[in-house]
Design a protein around this motif. Structure first.
Motif, short mmCIF file in Angstrom:
data_model
loop_
_atom_site.label_atom_id
_atom_site.label_comp_id
_atom_site.label_asym_id
_atom_site.label_seq_id
_atom_site.Cartn_x
_atom_site.Cartn_y
_atom_site.Cartn_z
N MET A 41 10.51 -33.31 -48.22
CA MET A 41 11.03 -33.57 -49.54
C MET A 41 12.49 -33.99 -49.41
O MET A 41 13.23 -33.43 -48.61
N LEU A 42 12.90 -34.97 -50.20
CA LEU A 42 14.28 -35.44 -50.16
C LEU A 42 15.23 -34.37 -50.67
O LEU A 42 14.92 -33.63 -51.60
N GLN A 43 16.38 -34.30 -50.06
CA GLN A 43 17.39 -33.35 -50.48
C GLN A 43 18.48 -34.09 -51.27
O GLN A 43 18.89 -35.18 -50.88
N PRO A 44 18.94 -33.50 -52.37
CA PRO A 44 19.98 -34.18 -53.17
C PRO A 44 21.31 -34.19 -52.44
O PRO A 44 21.60 -33.33 -51.61
N THR A 45 22.14 -35.18 -52.76
CA THR A 45 23.47 -35.26 -52.16
C THR A 45 24.45 -34.36 -52.90
O THR A 45 25.42 -33.88 -52.34
N LYS A 46 24.20 -34.14 -54.19
CA LYS A 46 25.05 -33.25 -55.00
C LYS A 46 24.13 -32.46 -55.92
O LYS A 46 23.21 -33.00 -56.51
N ILE A 47 24.39 -31.16 -56.05
CA ILE A 47 23.54 -30.30 -56.87
C ILE A 47 24.35 -29.77 -58.04
O ILE A 47 25.43 -29.22 -57.87
N ASN A 48 23.80 -29.95 -59.25
CA ASN A 48 24.41 -29.41 -60.46
C ASN A 48 23.77 -28.06 -60.73
O ASN A 48 22.57 -27.96 -60.96
N SER A 49 24.57 -27.01 -60.72
CA SER A 49 24.02 -25.65 -60.84
C SER A 49 23.42 -25.36 -62.22
O SER A 49 22.70 -24.38 -62.38
N ASP A 50 23.71 -26.19 -63.21
CA ASP A 50 23.12 -25.99 -64.54
C ASP A 50 21.60 -26.08 -64.51
O ASP A 50 20.94 -25.54 -65.39
N TYR A 51 21.07 -26.78 -63.53
CA TYR A 51 19.64 -27.02 -63.47
C TYR A 51 18.93 -26.20 -62.39
O TYR A 51 17.80 -26.50 -62.03
N ASP A 52 19.57 -25.17 -61.88
CA ASP A 52 18.99 -24.38 -60.79
C ASP A 52 17.61 -23.82 -61.13
O ASP A 52 16.69 -23.92 -60.33
N ASN A 53 17.47 -23.23 -62.31
CA ASN A 53 16.19 -22.62 -62.67
C ASN A 53 15.08 -23.67 -62.77
O ASN A 53 13.99 -23.48 -62.23
N VAL A 54 15.35 -24.75 -63.45
CA VAL A 54 14.34 -25.81 -63.60
C VAL A 54 14.01 -26.42 -62.24
O VAL A 54 12.85 -26.67 -61.93
N ARG A 55 15.04 -26.63 -61.42
CA ARG A 55 14.83 -27.22 -60.10
C ARG A 55 13.92 -26.33 -59.25
O ARG A 55 12.99 -26.81 -58.61
N GLU A 56 14.16 -25.02 -59.27
CA GLU A 56 13.34 -24.09 -58.49
C GLU A 56 11.89 -24.10 -58.97
O GLU A 56 10.96 -24.07 -58.16
N VAL A 57 11.69 -24.14 -60.29
CA VAL A 57 10.32 -24.17 -60.84
C VAL A 57 9.62 -25.45 -60.42
O VAL A 57 8.45 -25.43 -60.01
N ILE A 58 10.32 -26.57 -60.50
CA ILE A 58 9.70 -27.86 -60.14
C ILE A 58 9.36 -27.89 -58.65
O ILE A 58 8.26 -28.30 -58.27
N ILE A 59 10.28 -27.47 -57.80
CA ILE A 59 10.01 -27.46 -56.36
C ILE A 59 8.82 -26.57 -56.06
O ILE A 59 7.92 -26.94 -55.29
N SER A 60 8.77 -25.40 -56.66
CA SER A 60 7.65 -24.48 -56.44
C SER A 60 6.34 -25.10 -56.94
O SER A 60 5.31 -25.03 -56.25
N SER A 61 6.36 -25.73 -58.11
CA SER A 61 5.16 -26.35 -58.66
C SER A 61 4.66 -27.49 -57.80
O SER A 61 3.46 -27.64 -57.58
N VAL A 62 5.58 -28.31 -57.30
CA VAL A 62 5.19 -29.43 -56.44
C VAL A 62 4.59 -28.90 -55.13
O VAL A 62 3.56 -29.40 -54.67
N GLN A 63 5.19 -27.88 -54.57
CA GLN A 63 4.65 -27.30 -53.33
C GLN A 63 3.27 -26.70 -53.57
O GLN A 63 2.37 -26.85 -52.73
N ASP A 64 3.07 -26.04 -54.71
CA ASP A 64 1.75 -25.50 -55.04
C ASP A 64 0.73 -26.61 -55.22
O ASP A 64 -0.42 -26.50 -54.76
N ALA A 65 1.13 -27.69 -55.90
CA ALA A 65 0.21 -28.82 -56.12
C ALA A 65 -0.19 -29.46 -54.79
O ALA A 65 -1.35 -29.83 -54.59
N ILE A 66 0.76 -29.58 -53.87
CA ILE A 66 0.45 -30.14 -52.55
C ILE A 66 -0.52 -29.23 -51.81
O ILE A 66 -1.50 -29.70 -51.22
N ALA A 67 -0.28 -27.92 -51.88
CA ALA A 67 -1.15 -26.97 -51.18
C ALA A 67 -2.56 -26.97 -51.76
O ALA A 67 -3.54 -26.78 -51.04
N GLN A 68 -2.69 -27.20 -53.07
CA GLN A 68 -3.99 -27.19 -53.73
C GLN A 68 -4.60 -28.59 -53.82
O GLN A 68 -5.67 -28.75 -54.39
N GLY A 69 -3.93 -29.57 -53.28
CA GLY A 69 -4.37 -30.95 -53.41
C GLY A 69 -5.66 -31.24 -52.66
O GLY A 69 -6.15 -30.43 -51.86
#
Length: 85
Positions: free
Chosen positions: A1-29
């Motif tokens: 997965m690509l890593q961002p060059t700059k991370i805005n901490s305002d979106y930490d919670n949403v980012r973690e949920v999305i990364i987890s969801s994408v990883q789950d979708a890949i595992a269940q694909g």
């Protein structure tokens, strides 16, 4: 997965949920063998199409999007990806 060059901490919670969801979708694909078989058929085709849908969700999501109201489709997509409303 690509890593961002700059991370805005305002979106930490949403980012973690999305990364987890994408990883789950890949595992269940679907099995990657389905894609490999499709590529083999496409490569040997005398007149291949521009796009192909491989897998269960790829077959049904466009159809659901076509018949469901946009608001309902977006709600279901958010539920599927565990995103906040």
């Amino acid at each position: 997965m690509l890593q961002p060059t700059k991370i805005n901490s305002d979106y930490d919670n949403v980012r973690e949920v999305i990364i987890s969801s994408v990883q789950d979708a890949i595992a269940q694909g679907d099995n990657p063998d389905k894609v490999a078989q499709a590529v083999g058929r496409i490569a040997s085709s005398s007149s291949p199409r521009l796009r192909y849908r491989v897998g269960y969700e790829a077959q049904w999501l466009p159809r659901l999007r076509a018949i469901l109201p946009d608001k309902l489709f977006r709600f279901a997509a958010r539920k599927r990806l565990n995103l906040p409303e």
